[in-house]
Design a protein around this motif. Structure first.
Motif, PDB file in Angstrom:
ATOM      1  N   GLY A 764     -23.350  -0.270  52.462  1.00  0.00           N
ATOM      2  CA  GLY A 764     -24.351   0.604  53.079  1.00  0.00           C
ATOM      3  C   GLY A 764     -23.808   1.938  53.518  1.00  0.00           C
ATOM      4  O   GLY A 764     -24.409   2.593  54.382  1.00  0.00           O
ATOM      5  N   SER A 765     -22.696   2.377  52.946  1.00  0.00           N
ATOM      6  CA  SER A 765     -22.144   3.681  53.294  1.00  0.00           C
ATOM      7  C   SER A 765     -23.103   4.792  52.870  1.00  0.00           C
ATOM      8  O   SER A 765     -23.845   4.676  51.880  1.00  0.00           O
ATOM      9  N   ARG A 766     -23.075   5.919  53.585  1.00  0.00           N
ATOM     10  CA  ARG A 766     -23.963   7.039  53.276  1.00  0.00           C
ATOM     11  C   ARG A 766     -23.599   7.691  51.951  1.00  0.00           C
ATOM     12  O   ARG A 766     -24.394   8.464  51.394  1.00  0.00           O
ATOM     13  N   THR A 767     -22.402   7.398  51.406  1.00  0.00           N
ATOM     14  CA  THR A 767     -21.990   7.975  50.126  1.00  0.00           C
ATOM     15  C   THR A 767     -22.572   7.225  48.943  1.00  0.00           C
ATOM     16  O   THR A 767     -22.333   7.604  47.797  1.00  0.00           O
ATOM     17  N   SER A 768     -23.322   6.180  49.209  1.00  0.00           N
ATOM     18  CA  SER A 768     -23.916   5.378  48.129  1.00  0.00           C
ATOM     19  C   SER A 768     -25.415   5.242  48.375  1.00  0.00           C
ATOM     20  O   SER A 768     -25.955   5.690  49.380  1.00  0.00           O
ATOM     21  N   THR A 769     -26.088   4.579  47.402  1.00  0.00           N
ATOM     22  CA  THR A 769     -27.515   4.269  47.511  1.00  0.00           C
ATOM     23  C   THR A 769     -28.318   5.547  47.736  1.00  0.00           C
ATOM     24  O   THR A 769     -29.057   5.699  48.718  1.00  0.00           O
ATOM     25  N   GLY A 770     -28.150   6.484  46.803  1.00  0.00           N
ATOM     26  CA  GLY A 770     -28.875   7.750  46.878  1.00  0.00           C
ATOM     27  C   GLY A 770     -30.333   7.612  46.480  1.00  0.00           C
ATOM     28  O   GLY A 770     -30.775   6.606  45.918  1.00  0.00           O
ATOM     29  N   GLU A 771     -31.103   8.653  46.755  1.00  0.00           N
ATOM     30  CA  GLU A 771     -32.545   8.621  46.485  1.00  0.00           C
ATOM     31  C   GLU A 771     -32.836   8.549  44.992  1.00  0.00           C
ATOM     32  O   GLU A 771     -33.734   7.822  44.562  1.00  0.00           O
ATOM     33  N   GLN A 772     -32.097   9.309  44.197  1.00  0.00           N
ATOM     34  CA  GLN A 772     -32.319   9.274  42.751  1.00  0.00           C
ATOM     35  C   GLN A 772     -32.080   7.881  42.197  1.00  0.00           C
ATOM     36  O   GLN A 772     -32.860   7.371  41.371  1.00  0.00           O
ATOM     37  N   PHE A 773     -31.034   7.254  42.657  1.00  0.00           N
ATOM     38  CA  PHE A 773     -30.724   5.900  42.197  1.00  0.00           C
ATOM     39  C   PHE A 773     -31.821   4.914  42.621  1.00  0.00           C
ATOM     40  O   PHE A 773     -32.267   4.079  41.836  1.00  0.00           O
ATOM     41  N   LEU A 774     -32.263   4.991  43.870  1.00  0.00           N
ATOM     42  CA  LEU A 774     -33.295   4.062  44.346  1.00  0.00           C
ATOM     43  C   LEU A 774     -34.615   4.268  43.613  1.00  0.00           C
ATOM     44  O   LEU A 774     -35.327   3.296  43.322  1.00  0.00           O
ATOM     45  N   ASP A 775     -34.957   5.518  43.303  1.00  0.00           N
ATOM     46  CA  ASP A 775     -36.199   5.771  42.569  1.00  0.00           C
ATOM     47  C   ASP A 775     -36.144   5.183  41.166  1.00  0.00           C
ATOM     48  O   ASP A 775     -37.167   4.741  40.620  1.00  0.00           O
ATOM     49  N   ALA A 776     -34.937   5.139  40.596  1.00  0.00           N
ATOM     50  CA  ALA A 776     -34.793   4.562  39.259  1.00  0.00           C
ATOM     51  C   ALA A 776     -34.736   3.038  39.315  1.00  0.00           C
ATOM     52  O   ALA A 776     -35.320   2.351  38.464  1.00  0.00           O
ATOM     53  N   ALA A 777     -34.073   2.492  40.312  1.00  0.00           N
ATOM     54  CA  ALA A 777     -33.890   1.043  40.384  1.00  0.00           C
ATOM     55  C   ALA A 777     -35.135   0.330  40.904  1.00  0.00           C
ATOM     56  O   ALA A 777     -35.450  -0.768  40.472  1.00  0.00           O
ATOM     57  N   ARG A 778     -35.822   0.908  41.885  1.00  0.00           N
ATOM     58  CA  ARG A 778     -37.026   0.337  42.492  1.00  0.00           C
ATOM     59  C   ARG A 778     -36.827  -1.135  42.881  1.00  0.00           C
ATOM     60  O   ARG A 778     -37.587  -2.022  42.476  1.00  0.00           O
ATOM     61  N   PRO A 779     -35.804  -1.451  43.679  1.00  0.00           N
ATOM     62  CA  PRO A 779     -35.586  -2.854  44.051  1.00  0.00           C
ATOM     63  C   PRO A 779     -36.624  -3.343  45.044  1.00  0.00           C
ATOM     64  O   PRO A 779     -37.181  -2.564  45.837  1.00  0.00           O
ATOM     65  N   ALA A 780     -36.891  -4.633  45.029  1.00  0.00           N
ATOM     66  CA  ALA A 780     -37.747  -5.257  46.037  1.00  0.00           C
ATOM     67  C   ALA A 780     -36.931  -5.738  47.223  1.00  0.00           C
ATOM     68  O   ALA A 780     -37.419  -5.752  48.351  1.00  0.00           O
ATOM     69  N   PHE A 781     -35.682  -6.152  46.962  1.00  0.00           N
ATOM     70  CA  PHE A 781     -34.794  -6.655  48.006  1.00  0.00           C
ATOM     71  C   PHE A 781     -33.476  -5.892  47.941  1.00  0.00           C
ATOM     72  O   PHE A 781     -33.009  -5.528  46.858  1.00  0.00           O
TER      73      PHE A 781
END
Length: 848
Positions: A764-781
């Motif tokens: 959960g570091s701020r250097t990871s899990t960016g917005e572009q990545f989350l918009d592409a992955a669209r995880p539920a969990f």
């Protein structure tokens, strides 16, 4: 000493205290799982004891005995209810606090840190830890003041994990504090505590200081002698004790009943040489055992041994028949009445079970086999005694005299010398036989609790105990002679004996297959216990043989463990094991294949000022117990995301403890730590497979895709988050992404990244899990593996906010402990300790 196991009237004559002990223990056990009101228990006890008296009046012994034992069972439940601990004391706040209070335990001085227990004004006890040697001169009964970060004790929330919080609560410690290495410890005026304890602990500190001086340049001998003689385990390093653990001889390194028995025999011999009457000598030795219990910090084994010696001495004074099993029952009843929770402690169970097996099995066997010959070795020169001996023993004595005569003719040495030398040799053989019988029967009897608590079975323990126990039996009295006199010569002898025992343990460990046993099924444990009890109570030899055969079959089943691991076929499971600030994930595939991704470990860069937790192996002490709790003893694959310590630290333990087929890696730089893992893999014939972007294969009924690192990528000179091996597991319409510690640039390069369950990268570091990545992955969990209140600030609030905005259900090990997610290819279920499984249609949830 008579044995209950030989008596035809087992319960009523030789061992009258065993049935009351069983009834009391049954009541305490019942109270653990059933709620009773004290008034109901008291009324039931009174009615049943009245019925027992009525049974005696009408001369119905069966009615009286049944009523009395049932009443004792209810009394055990009442005692357990009365000893339930009150609510723990509260502190107004956690965090950085100025603590002032009384030092109620002498400090434990580890190699890199110190620990002491301080009792605050309100009665709350805090265990303080500080790096360095700031606590070296602190003594019991001092008033101190210090600034420390205070919190409730944390523990790993996994099935099979050691209950650290309960362990501290048993010592009335409900808070832990960490002080910076440069934080000053201020001594306040005045004294506190008990004068007697102050004097005893001052004696203990003096003894520990003398041992340090005697072995000033020998860290191994110093740490071991402090542990063996004074119960100070702070100086014991895990690397020193591992061979003793694997060979089943670790009991020789810690204060136990055997140590106290050796000391008691030694001092009893000295007192008898000084012409002290036997009764008074026993009283002095028993009193000395109680003083030793205080000096060693109220070690439970010493307390139990002191109580046993006291009961033994009282029996001698009162001219009572000395019965080992009855004495054991009397001591156990006393301790359970004072502290019923001891029934559930491994130390209590192992101590009493080992003595019970000696009394019930070893003593009768030795009395029928070696016992008569041992008695026949006395006064060999007196031929008149032969007529009063059994024929086989008389013949044995005659043959020994003939051998001595032959040796006299060959060597021209005096006959008495030859006979004495021959008798000494035979006594050594007699001792070795008795030790082997005792060791074998105790090891067989303790196989079940050793497998349940420590998941160990030692195949070399029999010969290892024969070699090491006598050596340690000499170390204890010689070590105390050196301690009392300060003389270097006996200290050197004790040190050499320690080295011999170390070599013996190392040699046996090299032969030990290191079988680790998962938690046995409940029915098997009950069957083994019933078979042991039935064998002990059997009166006829055929029944005993049948009991022994059934016991052998059940124990073989325990060691073989042919039981299926605990998982759901037809589902893909991902479990985040609570390893603190690190990663360790179990993936169970639909057809039953098992894969571990990472093995946890201690962070490479601990918080500045924090005292490191030396001796803790996350793979051995956290990950492996969880896998064993699920009946797992083999892993099809172990994957290493990258070579940072919080991911790789426990890898060697996994390779040792489980049968592993393959080790999956990505880009791993050369390092000393990776070389050790690779060497362990080669030693155990584990195939190392390197994966890269583009690799895709069917595995266990699911699809495995490698999304990073790129095939042309090469690791640098040191481990980096960019090295991370990224896997996507797909089953049906659902997929899980194991992302290691990749950061945003690597996340944005991942191809076809759509997933339902995301293992959030880098805790959960701020250097990871960016917005572009989350918009592409669209995880539920999203699953986050992080340590509670870690010093890195993981997970970062920005990451949590990005996940919240996209309606992602976040599951965190720092809040919930173990997290398990399963899918049948359509639906997804998740669960954490203390909550029922929750099912959710991932396709629907991902729209939010």
């Amino acid at each position: 000493m008579p044995s209950c196991a030989r008596s035809e009237t087992y319960w009523t004559h030789n061992c009258p205290l065993l049935p009351p002990l069983a009834a009391l223990a049954a009541g305490i056990l019942t109270a653990r799982f059933t709620e009773f009101q004290p008034a109901e228990l008291a009324a039931g006890c009174g009615a049943l004891f009245a019925l027992a008296l009525a049974g005696l009046w009408i001369r119905s012994r069966a009615t009286s005995a049944a009523a009395c034992l049932t009443g004792l069972m209810l009394a055990g439940a009442l005692v357990a209810h009365a000893h339930r601990p009150p609510p723990p004391p509260e502190l107004e706040q956690e965090g950085m606090l100025l603590l002032s209070g009384c030092v109620v335990e002498p400090p434990a001085l580890f190699e890199d840190r110190g620990q002491l227990v301080v009792e605050l004004e309100r009665g709350a006890r805090v265990r303080l830890t500080q790096g360095g040697a700031a606590f070296r001169n602190v003594r019991y009964g001092e008033l101190v003041e210090m600034v420390a970060r205070v919190r409730r004790p944390r523990q790993f929330v996994n099935p099979g994990a050691f209950d650290f919080r309960a362990y501290l609560a048993r010592r009335d410690i409900f808070w832990v504090g960490t002080a910076r290495p440069d934080a000053p410890l201020k001594r306040l005026p005045g004294e506190c505590g008990n004068r007697f304890h102050r004097a005893m602990f001052a004696l203990r500190s003096s003894a520990l200081d003398r041992l340090r001086n005697l072995y000033a340049d020998q860290p191994y001998a110093s740490g071991m002698m402090r542990g063996i003689l004074m119960g100070d385990s702070a100086g014991l390093r895990k690397v020193w004790t591992e061979d003793f653990r694997s060979t089943g001889t670790f009991h020789a390194l810690v204060i136990s009943g055997a140590h106290v028995a050796v000391l008691a025999a030694f001092f009893l011999f000295l007192l008898r040489v000084c012409l002290v009457p036997q009764g008074w000598a026993l009283a002095v030795v028993a009193a000395g055992a109680w003083i030793y219990a205080v000096v060693t910090g109220w070690q439970p084994p010493v307390l139990r041994s002191a109580a046993g010696l006291t009961v033994f001495a009282l029996g001698k004074f009162l001219y009572r028949e000395r019965n080992l099993m009855n004495l054991l029952a009397a001591v156990a009843i006393g301790f359970l009445l004072l502290d019923p929770d001891q029934l559930f402690e491994a130390s209590f169970q192992l101590s009493f079970l080992s003595v019970a097996f000696i009394a019930a099995f070893a003593v009768p066997l030795m009395e029928k086999t070696s016992g008569p010959y041992g008695a026949g070795l006395r006064d060999l020169t007196n031929a008149d005694r032969d007529a009063r001996m059994p024929p086989r023993v008389a013949q044995f004595r005659v043959e020994l005299r003939l051998l001595a005569e032959t040796a006299h003719l060959w060597t021209r040495l005096p006959r008495t010398w030859c006979l004495s030398a021959l008798a000494l040799c035979m006594r050594c053989v007699h001792y070795a036989y008795d030790l082997a019988v005792t060791s074998a029967l105790v090891q067989v009897g303790l196989l079940l609790p050793m497998a349940a608590y420590f998941h160990r079975v030692s195949l070399t323990g029999l010969s290892a105990n024969i070699a090491i126990v006598p050596l340690m039996g000499l170390v204890v009295p010689i070590g105390f002679v050196a301690l009392f006199t300060g003389w270097a010569f006996p200290a050197r002898i004790a040190g050499e004996l320690l080295e011999f025992s170390r070599a013996a343990a190392g040699w046996h460990a090299s032969l030990e297959p290191n079988w680790r046993i998962p938690m046995p099924p409940l029915w098997l444990g009950i069957a083994i216990a019933l078979a042991l009890i039935g064998t002990a109570l059997a009166r006829r030899i055929p029944w005993r043989i049948a009991g022994g055969i059934s016991q052998a079959v059940l124990l073989a089943l325990l060691i073989w463990h042919p039981f299926t691991p605990d998982f759901e076929r037809g589902t893909l499971e991902l479990t985040a094991i609570d390893v603190g600030q690190g990663d360790s994930f179990l993936a169970a595939f639909p057809d039953g294949k098992l894969m571990m991704m990472d093995a946890g470990g201690l962070a490479s860069f601990p918080r500045r000022g924090a005292a490191p937790r030396q001796g803790l192996d996350i793979g051995e002490d956290v990950v492996s117990p969880y896998l064993w709790s699920r009946s797992i003893r083999a892993l099809n694959a172990v994957a290493l995301s990258h070579a940072h310590e919080d991911h790789m630290g426990g890898m060697i333990a996994l390779l040792k403890n489980f049968r592993v087929n393959e080790l999956w890696t990505g880009a791993v730089p050369e390092s000393e730590a990776w070389a050790a893992v690779r060497e362990e893999a080669h030693k155990r014939n584990v195939k190392i497979v390197r994966f890269a972007l583009g690799d895709r294969f069917e595995y266990g009924g699911a699809q495995v895709e490698v999304l990073a690192p790129p095939r042309e990528y090469r690791a640098g000179n040191a481990a980096h988050n960019r090295d991370s091996l990224v896997l996507r597991l797909t089953y049906g319409a659902r997929s899980f992404l194991l992302s290691g510690d990749i950061e945003r640039p690597a996340e944005d390069e991942l191809p076809g990244v759509r997933v339902d369950v995301l293992k959030v990268a880098h805790h959960g570091s701020r250097t990871s899990t960016g917005e572009q990545f989350l918009d592409a992955a669209r995880p539920a969990f999203a699953v986050i593996s992080a340590g509670r209140e870690n010093s890195y600030g993981h997970p970062h609030p920005d990451v949590l906010e990005r996940l919240r905005k996209r309606g992602v259900t976040v599951l965190r090990t720092d809040q919930s402990g173990l997290v398990t997610i399963r899918t049948d290819g359509k639906w997804i279920r998740f669960e954490t300790p203390g909550m029922a499984p929750f099912s959710l249609d991932a396709a629907f949830a991902s729209r939010f």
